[in-house]
Write a protein that holds these residues in place. Structure first.
Motif, PDB file in Angstrom:
ATOM      1  N   GLU A 289      -1.630  10.527   2.287  1.00  0.00           N
ATOM      2  CA  GLU A 289      -0.733   9.869   3.235  1.00  0.00           C
ATOM      3  C   GLU A 289      -0.806   8.344   3.110  1.00  0.00           C
ATOM      4  O   GLU A 289       0.216   7.666   3.188  1.00  0.00           O
ATOM      5  CB  GLU A 289      -1.060  10.308   4.660  1.00  0.00           C
ATOM      6  N   VAL A 290      -2.005   7.811   2.926  1.00  0.00           N
ATOM      7  CA  VAL A 290      -2.155   6.362   2.737  1.00  0.00           C
ATOM      8  C   VAL A 290      -1.413   5.927   1.476  1.00  0.00           C
ATOM      9  O   VAL A 290      -0.678   4.935   1.481  1.00  0.00           O
ATOM     10  CB  VAL A 290      -3.653   5.962   2.660  1.00  0.00           C
ATOM     11  N   ARG A 291      -1.585   6.679   0.393  1.00  0.00           N
ATOM     12  CA  ARG A 291      -0.908   6.352  -0.874  1.00  0.00           C
ATOM     13  C   ARG A 291       0.601   6.341  -0.683  1.00  0.00           C
ATOM     14  O   ARG A 291       1.283   5.385  -1.071  1.00  0.00           O
ATOM     15  CB  ARG A 291      -1.290   7.359  -1.946  1.00  0.00           C
ATOM     16  N   ASP A 292       1.143   7.390  -0.075  1.00  0.00           N
ATOM     17  CA  ASP A 292       2.588   7.497   0.094  1.00  0.00           C
ATOM     18  C   ASP A 292       3.130   6.403   1.009  1.00  0.00           C
ATOM     19  O   ASP A 292       4.167   5.792   0.722  1.00  0.00           O
ATOM     20  CB  ASP A 292       2.964   8.881   0.631  1.00  0.00           C
ATOM     21  N   PHE A 293       2.431   6.133   2.122  1.00  0.00           N
ATOM     22  CA  PHE A 293       2.921   5.115   3.052  1.00  0.00           C
ATOM     23  C   PHE A 293       2.860   3.729   2.416  1.00  0.00           C
ATOM     24  O   PHE A 293       3.786   2.935   2.557  1.00  0.00           O
ATOM     25  CB  PHE A 293       2.137   5.125   4.371  1.00  0.00           C
ATOM     26  N   GLN A 294       1.773   3.421   1.710  1.00  0.00           N
ATOM     27  CA  GLN A 294       1.682   2.106   1.075  1.00  0.00           C
ATOM     28  C   GLN A 294       2.739   1.952  -0.010  1.00  0.00           C
ATOM     29  O   GLN A 294       3.280   0.867  -0.204  1.00  0.00           O
ATOM     30  CB  GLN A 294       0.279   1.870   0.528  1.00  0.00           C
ATOM     31  N   ALA A 295       3.062   3.025  -0.701  1.00  0.00           N
ATOM     32  CA  ALA A 295       4.113   2.965  -1.714  1.00  0.00           C
ATOM     33  C   ALA A 295       5.464   2.651  -1.074  1.00  0.00           C
ATOM     34  O   ALA A 295       6.225   1.809  -1.556  1.00  0.00           O
ATOM     35  CB  ALA A 295       4.179   4.279  -2.480  1.00  0.00           C
ATOM     36  N   LYS A 296       5.761   3.327   0.052  1.00  0.00           N
ATOM     37  CA  LYS A 296       7.023   3.074   0.749  1.00  0.00           C
ATOM     38  C   LYS A 296       7.044   1.665   1.336  1.00  0.00           C
ATOM     39  O   LYS A 296       8.060   0.987   1.319  1.00  0.00           O
ATOM     40  CB  LYS A 296       7.230   4.097   1.864  1.00  0.00           C
ATOM     41  N   SER A 297       5.913   1.252   1.873  1.00  0.00           N
ATOM     42  CA  SER A 297       5.810  -0.058   2.511  1.00  0.00           C
ATOM     43  C   SER A 297       6.114  -1.186   1.536  1.00  0.00           C
ATOM     44  O   SER A 297       6.770  -2.162   1.871  1.00  0.00           O
ATOM     45  CB  SER A 297       4.404  -0.244   3.084  1.00  0.00           C
ATOM     46  N   ARG A 298       5.666  -1.036   0.308  1.00  0.00           N
ATOM     47  CA  ARG A 298       5.867  -2.091  -0.687  1.00  0.00           C
ATOM     48  C   ARG A 298       7.050  -1.813  -1.603  1.00  0.00           C
ATOM     49  O   ARG A 298       7.359  -2.614  -2.468  1.00  0.00           O
ATOM     50  CB  ARG A 298       4.608  -2.247  -1.538  1.00  0.00           C
TER      51      ARG A 298
ATOM     52  N   HIS B 166       3.264  -3.213   5.348  1.00  0.00           N
ATOM     53  CA  HIS B 166       4.326  -3.476   6.321  1.00  0.00           C
ATOM     54  C   HIS B 166       4.597  -2.254   7.193  1.00  0.00           C
ATOM     55  O   HIS B 166       4.603  -1.127   6.706  1.00  0.00           O
ATOM     56  CB  HIS B 166       5.613  -3.874   5.597  1.00  0.00           C
ATOM     57  N   HIS B 167       4.825  -2.517   8.484  1.00  0.00           N
ATOM     58  CA  HIS B 167       5.240  -1.460   9.413  1.00  0.00           C
ATOM     59  C   HIS B 167       6.679  -1.077   9.088  1.00  0.00           C
ATOM     60  O   HIS B 167       7.423  -1.864   8.511  1.00  0.00           O
ATOM     61  CB  HIS B 167       5.176  -1.948  10.866  1.00  0.00           C
ATOM     62  N   GLN B 168       7.068   0.111   9.503  1.00  0.00           N
ATOM     63  CA  GLN B 168       8.444   0.539   9.253  1.00  0.00           C
ATOM     64  C   GLN B 168       9.450  -0.336   9.980  1.00  0.00           C
ATOM     65  O   GLN B 168      10.586  -0.472   9.541  1.00  0.00           O
ATOM     66  CB  GLN B 168       8.616   1.997   9.646  1.00  0.00           C
ATOM     67  N   SER B 169       9.042  -0.972  11.076  1.00  0.00           N
ATOM     68  CA  SER B 169       9.949  -1.840  11.822  1.00  0.00           C
ATOM     69  C   SER B 169      10.005  -3.263  11.254  1.00  0.00           C
ATOM     70  O   SER B 169      10.829  -4.061  11.686  1.00  0.00           O
ATOM     71  CB  SER B 169       9.534  -1.884  13.293  1.00  0.00           C
ATOM     72  N   CYS B 170       9.162  -3.574  10.284  1.00  0.00           N
ATOM     73  CA  CYS B 170       9.135  -4.916   9.687  1.00  0.00           C
ATOM     74  C   CYS B 170      10.358  -5.107   8.787  1.00  0.00           C
ATOM     75  O   CYS B 170      10.752  -4.192   8.055  1.00  0.00           O
ATOM     76  CB  CYS B 170       7.852  -5.098   8.869  1.00  0.00           C
ATOM     77  N   GLN B 171      10.914  -6.302   8.820  1.00  0.00           N
ATOM     78  CA  GLN B 171      12.093  -6.592   7.996  1.00  0.00           C
ATOM     79  C   GLN B 171      11.788  -6.546   6.497  1.00  0.00           C
ATOM     80  O   GLN B 171      12.680  -6.399   5.679  1.00  0.00           O
ATOM     81  CB  GLN B 171      12.675  -7.954   8.361  1.00  0.00           C
ATOM     82  N   PHE B 172      10.496  -6.635   6.141  1.00  0.00           N
ATOM     83  CA  PHE B 172      10.125  -6.620   4.730  1.00  0.00           C
ATOM     84  C   PHE B 172       9.631  -5.259   4.256  1.00  0.00           C
ATOM     85  O   PHE B 172       9.141  -5.125   3.141  1.00  0.00           O
ATOM     86  CB  PHE B 172       9.051  -7.673   4.454  1.00  0.00           C
ATOM     87  N   PHE B 173       9.746  -4.246   5.123  1.00  0.00           N
ATOM     88  CA  PHE B 173       9.330  -2.897   4.738  1.00  0.00           C
ATOM     89  C   PHE B 173      10.133  -2.459   3.515  1.00  0.00           C
ATOM     90  O   PHE B 173      11.344  -2.522   3.491  1.00  0.00           O
ATOM     91  CB  PHE B 173       9.559  -1.927   5.897  1.00  0.00           C
ATOM     92  N   GLY B 174       9.435  -2.052   2.483  1.00  0.00           N
ATOM     93  CA  GLY B 174      10.092  -1.597   1.262  1.00  0.00           C
ATOM     94  C   GLY B 174      10.330  -2.676   0.234  1.00  0.00           C
ATOM     95  O   GLY B 174      10.822  -2.394  -0.853  1.00  0.00           O
ATOM     96  N   HIS B 175       9.970  -3.912   0.549  1.00  0.00           N
ATOM     97  CA  HIS B 175      10.141  -5.002  -0.416  1.00  0.00           C
ATOM     98  C   HIS B 175       8.838  -5.226  -1.174  1.00  0.00           C
ATOM     99  O   HIS B 175       7.805  -5.511  -0.566  1.00  0.00           O
ATOM    100  CB  HIS B 175      10.526  -6.307   0.292  1.00  0.00           C
ATOM    101  N   PRO B 176       8.865  -5.141  -2.506  1.00  0.00           N
ATOM    102  CA  PRO B 176       7.627  -5.331  -3.268  1.00  0.00           C
ATOM    103  C   PRO B 176       7.079  -6.758  -3.169  1.00  0.00           C
ATOM    104  O   PRO B 176       5.882  -6.963  -3.175  1.00  0.00           O
ATOM    105  CB  PRO B 176       8.004  -4.995  -4.702  1.00  0.00           C
ATOM    106  N   LYS B 177       7.978  -7.757  -3.071  1.00  0.00           N
ATOM    107  CA  LYS B 177       7.538  -9.156  -2.966  1.00  0.00           C
ATOM    108  C   LYS B 177       8.319  -9.829  -1.842  1.00  0.00           C
ATOM    109  O   LYS B 177       9.362 -10.455  -2.069  1.00  0.00           O
ATOM    110  CB  LYS B 177       7.774  -9.881  -4.291  1.00  0.00           C
ATOM    111  N   PRO B 178       7.801  -9.723  -0.605  1.00  0.00           N
ATOM    112  CA  PRO B 178       8.535 -10.314   0.522  1.00  0.00           C
ATOM    113  C   PRO B 178       8.631 -11.833   0.398  1.00  0.00           C
ATOM    114  O   PRO B 178       7.678 -12.486  -0.049  1.00  0.00           O
ATOM    115  CB  PRO B 178       7.723  -9.923   1.743  1.00  0.00           C
ATOM    116  N   PRO B 179       9.762 -12.403   0.796  1.00  0.00           N
ATOM    117  CA  PRO B 179       9.973 -13.845   0.656  1.00  0.00           C
ATOM    118  C   PRO B 179       9.278 -14.701   1.708  1.00  0.00           C
ATOM    119  O   PRO B 179       9.191 -15.917   1.563  1.00  0.00           O
ATOM    120  CB  PRO B 179      11.488 -13.990   0.770  1.00  0.00           C
ATOM    121  N   ALA B 180       8.762 -14.088   2.761  1.00  0.00           N
ATOM    122  CA  ALA B 180       8.121 -14.855   3.839  1.00  0.00           C
ATOM    123  C   ALA B 180       6.958 -14.058   4.417  1.00  0.00           C
ATOM    124  O   ALA B 180       6.768 -12.887   4.106  1.00  0.00           O
ATOM    125  CB  ALA B 180       9.143 -15.167   4.925  1.00  0.00           C
TER     126      ALA B 180
END
Length: 183
Positions: A150-159, A89-103
């Protein structure tokens, strides 16, 4: 000497194997008394090496392996992202930081960090198996290590998942977690 083309005359060096990035030729091997089938890891390492060599041949302009560096490895990793299966997820995505997005969302699919890390490990080993010097290994370049971090850290934050190293379980912990009690 160009290490991308095999030499017809024998070379005498401390290393018994010459680097040969050409996947169509038989990789040089040392003579062993026991003949066995390659392991799953060795097969995957060979496929990854062949894929990278094919990438170099298709590069515009085509690259010879001795001219390859960490920047080309980074380009290869970015190229592989188009075949990824992990939603990042992009930082601007509403699901950024959600491990299991609902949509569903339009965020891209990328290669997972663990897959990239394992790939680089296999390519580092393949480079050295093909006669490359460890200190000249483009897969171990500082830029590649930083990119993976950087990929590891960003993907961790994204999910919304943190990547922490797993501790090994001791035998006492394993016994205590199996649900049985002893008297």
């Amino acid at each position: 000497m160009d290490i991308s083309t095999p030499s017809t005359t024998p070379k005498y060096s401390s290393s018994p194997v010459m680097m040969n990035p050409n996947p169509n030729s038989a990789a040089p091997t040392t003579v062993s008394a026991i003949s066995s089938t390659p392991s799953r890891y060795e097969n995957q390492k060979r496929r990854d090496w062949n894929t990278f060599c094919q990438y170099l041949r298709n590069h515009k302009p085509p690259l010879s392996f001795p001219r390859c560096n960490g920047t080309h490895v980074l380009e290869f990793l970015c190229y592989l992202d188009q075949f990824g299966k992990t939603k990042v997820h992009h930082q601007s995505c509403q699901f950024f930081g959600h491990p299991k997005p609902p949509a569903l969302c339009p965020c891209p699919l990328r290669q997972a960090w663990g897959s990239l890390d394992a790939l680089i490990g296999r390519l580092r080993a393949a480079y050295e198996a093909h006669g490359g010097k460890p200190e000249e290994n483009p897969f171990g370049a500082r830029a590649v290590r930083i990119y993976l971090r950087e990929v590891r850290d960003f993907q961790a934050k994204s999910r919304g998942v943190s990547y922490t190293k797993k501790r090994k379980r001791t035998s006492k912990q394993a016994e205590g977690n199996n649900g049985t009690t002893t008297s």
